[in-house]
Design an enzyme around this catalytic site. Structure first.
Site, PDB file in Angstrom:
ATOM      1  N   HIS A 292       0.826  -1.215   0.000  1.00 11.60           N
ATOM      2  CA  HIS A 292       0.000   0.000   0.000  1.00 11.60           C
ATOM      3  C   HIS A 292       0.861   1.266   0.000  1.00 11.60           C
ATOM      4  O   HIS A 292       2.015   1.212  -0.369  1.00 11.60           O
ATOM      5  CB  HIS A 292      -0.991  -0.058   1.166  1.00 11.60           C
ATOM      6  CG  HIS A 292      -1.718  -1.365   1.199  1.00 11.60           C
ATOM      7  ND1 HIS A 292      -2.777  -1.653   0.386  1.00 11.60           N
ATOM      8  CD2 HIS A 292      -1.469  -2.512   1.903  1.00 11.60           C
ATOM      9  CE1 HIS A 292      -3.182  -2.907   0.603  1.00 11.60           C
ATOM     10  NE2 HIS A 292      -2.405  -3.453   1.517  1.00 11.60           N
TER      11      HIS A 292
ATOM     12  N   GLU B  98      -2.346   0.405   7.702  1.00 12.12           N
ATOM     13  CA  GLU B  98      -1.451  -0.652   7.217  1.00 12.12           C
ATOM     14  C   GLU B  98      -0.238  -0.074   6.496  1.00 12.12           C
ATOM     15  O   GLU B  98       0.886  -0.542   6.677  1.00 12.12           O
ATOM     16  CB  GLU B  98      -2.233  -1.599   6.291  1.00 12.12           C
ATOM     17  CG  GLU B  98      -1.407  -2.758   5.781  1.00 12.12           C
ATOM     18  CD  GLU B  98      -2.187  -3.675   4.848  1.00 12.12           C
ATOM     19  OE1 GLU B  98      -3.371  -3.405   4.601  1.00 12.12           O
ATOM     20  OE2 GLU B  98      -1.583  -4.651   4.360  1.00 12.12           O
TER      21      GLU B  98
ATOM     22  N   HIS C 222       2.588  -7.069   4.571  1.00 14.30           N
ATOM     23  CA  HIS C 222       1.198  -6.626   4.736  1.00 14.30           C
ATOM     24  C   HIS C 222       0.719  -6.911   6.150  1.00 14.30           C
ATOM     25  O   HIS C 222       1.375  -7.635   6.913  1.00 14.30           O
ATOM     26  CB  HIS C 222       0.275  -7.345   3.743  1.00 14.30           C
ATOM     27  CG  HIS C 222       0.437  -6.855   2.342  1.00 14.30           C
ATOM     28  ND1 HIS C 222      -0.421  -5.963   1.759  1.00 14.30           N
ATOM     29  CD2 HIS C 222       1.397  -7.131   1.420  1.00 14.30           C
ATOM     30  CE1 HIS C 222      -0.011  -5.694   0.526  1.00 14.30           C
ATOM     31  NE2 HIS C 222       1.090  -6.392   0.294  1.00 14.30           N
TER      32      HIS C 222
ATOM     33  N   GLU D  29       1.411 -11.684   6.057  1.00 13.96           N
ATOM     34  CA  GLU D  29       0.306 -10.948   6.689  1.00 13.96           C
ATOM     35  C   GLU D  29       0.588 -10.941   8.180  1.00 13.96           C
ATOM     36  O   GLU D  29       0.283 -11.883   8.920  1.00 13.96           O
ATOM     37  CB  GLU D  29      -1.039 -11.628   6.397  1.00 13.96           C
ATOM     38  CG  GLU D  29      -1.486 -11.534   4.945  1.00 13.96           C
ATOM     39  CD  GLU D  29      -2.127 -10.196   4.565  1.00 13.96           C
ATOM     40  OE1 GLU D  29      -2.120  -9.252   5.376  1.00 13.96           O
ATOM     41  OE2 GLU D  29      -2.664 -10.123   3.435  1.00 13.96           O
TER      42      GLU D  29
HETATM   43 ZN   LIG Z   1      -2.291  -5.257   2.487  1.00 13.19          ZN
END
Ligand SMILES: [Zn+2]
Length: 180
Positions: free
Chosen positions: A10, A24, A78, A144
């Site tokens: 992002h 995030e 992430h 993640e």
């Molecule tokens: Zn993400």
């Protein structure tokens, strides 16, 4: 010297997951910069980031960046959302018996060794058809790192000691996976 590309997810107009006062895109950049620093301090490696500031970068550009560098490894960073807790890692579908899967085994275990000290849930080694996994021409993994919409997880993600520990486990996992 091997080139490792770290990909803070992002950025810019795309905040990624948002919750509990965290975005995030900020966390992925903080961790990406820290992992780069740790890798370069401990190994003979050339570490590049797909972004080093709060800017928007297209998914295709991220993969192209690594492909054009001839990177040895691509690690996308992430944080999860959607009502869960804990850690999971992703590789491209069908690559678990290749070098991509072998590296996932090593890195996933190294990170979980750290996270289990905080009683965090191991959600498993997974596969998904994510753009950055599909379009990169070298082994790639997407991490993640906990859930932005979990109060328990974000209490840890707000703790600089935890972030340093997590970043250290990611860096040492990469070091072990690449036999650096
Ligand atoms: Zn993400």
């Amino acid at each position: 010297m091997p080139i490792i590309v770290l990909d803070p997810g992002h950025g810019g107009t795309d905040p990624g997951a948002v919750g509990n006062g965290l975005q995030e895109k900020d966390l992925t950049l903080t961790i990406g910069l820290k992992v780069k620093q740790l890798l370069e301090a401990n190994y003979i490696v050339d570490v590049r980031l797909t972004r080093e500031a709060d800017v928007f970068v297209e998914l295709a550009e991220r993969a192209d960046f690594a492909n054009n560098l001839g990177a040895a490894y691509f690690v996308s960073l992430h944080h999860n959302a959607g009502g869960g807790t804990g850690f999971e890692s992703y590789i491209y579908p069908g690559t678990s018996s290749s070098e991509t899967g072998r590296r996932q085994d090593v890195i996933h275990e190294e990170i979980m060794n750290f996270l289990s000290g905080y009683s965090l849930r191991n959600r498993g080694q997974k596969e998904a058809n994510f753009s950055v996994l599909r379009e990169t021409s070298m082994p790639a993994i997407l991490l993640e790192n906990l859930f932005i919409d979990s109060v328990n997880d974000t209490n840890l993600l707000k703790d600089p000691t935890f972030i340093t520990g997590l970043s250290t486990s990611i860096a040492s996992g990469i070091g072990k996976a690449l036999n650096l």
